[in-house]
Scaffold this motif. Structure first.
Motif, short mmCIF file in Angstrom:
data_model
loop_
_atom_site.label_atom_id
_atom_site.label_comp_id
_atom_site.label_asym_id
_atom_site.label_seq_id
_atom_site.Cartn_x
_atom_site.Cartn_y
_atom_site.Cartn_z
N ASP A 225 8.90 -8.77 -3.16
CA ASP A 225 8.09 -9.75 -3.90
C ASP A 225 8.72 -11.13 -3.82
N VAL B 292 11.07 -3.30 -4.22
CA VAL B 292 9.80 -4.00 -4.45
C VAL B 292 10.07 -5.41 -4.94
N SER B 293 11.06 -5.57 -5.83
CA SER B 293 11.41 -6.91 -6.34
C SER B 293 11.88 -7.82 -5.21
N LYS C 205 15.70 9.23 -11.26
CA LYS C 205 15.98 7.96 -11.94
C LYS C 205 16.54 6.94 -10.95
N HIS D 285 16.27 6.99 -7.70
CA HIS D 285 15.21 6.68 -6.73
C HIS D 285 14.28 5.62 -7.30
N GLY D 286 13.91 5.76 -8.56
CA GLY D 286 13.04 4.78 -9.20
C GLY D 286 13.67 3.39 -9.26
N ILE D 287 14.96 3.36 -9.58
CA ILE D 287 15.67 2.07 -9.65
C ILE D 287 15.72 1.42 -8.28
N TRP D 288 16.09 2.20 -7.25
CA TRP D 288 16.15 1.65 -5.90
C TRP D 288 14.78 1.16 -5.44
N PHE D 289 13.74 1.94 -5.71
CA PHE D 289 12.41 1.56 -5.30
C PHE D 289 11.99 0.27 -6.01
N ASP D 290 12.23 0.18 -7.32
CA ASP D 290 11.88 -1.03 -8.07
C ASP D 290 12.63 -2.25 -7.54
N GLN D 291 13.90 -2.06 -7.19
CA GLN D 291 14.67 -3.18 -6.64
C GLN D 291 14.14 -3.60 -5.28
#
Length: 86
Positions: free
Chosen positions: A76, A72-73, A62, A64-70
């Motif tokens: 972007d 990517v944001s 979970k 890891h997913g949050i860090w990865f999404d951040q």
């Protein structure tokens, strides 16, 4: 003599009985100790496995997913701002 022999005999008998009881308990405890230690080790290993599978790894995924999404944001946003400056 008989008056002191009775209480003295009772005290000696109690001391011997207590010594035998303590010795037997120590022997039983020593024989059961390895079984107890094995049981505790098994329970501890099962608890660690359960914790890793049901708590640690899902939470790690979970996070890891949050860090990865951040990440990517942020990338972007940098790409968008670089495109708008051109």
């Amino acid at each position: 003599g008989a008056m002191t022999a009775g209480p003295a005999g009772a005290a000696i008998g109690a001391a011997i009985g207590l010594g035998v009881d303590m010795t037997v308990n120590a022997g039983v405890s020593l024989m059961q100790r390895s079984t107890f230690e094995k049981d505790v080790e098994d329970i501890l290993c099962a608890t660690v496995i359960d914790w890793e599978e049901n708590i640690f790894l899902p939470e790690l995924e979970k996070i890891h997913g949050i860090w990865f999404d951040q990440a990517v944001s942020v990338l972007d946003l940098r790409t968008d701002s670089a495109s708008s400056e051109e």
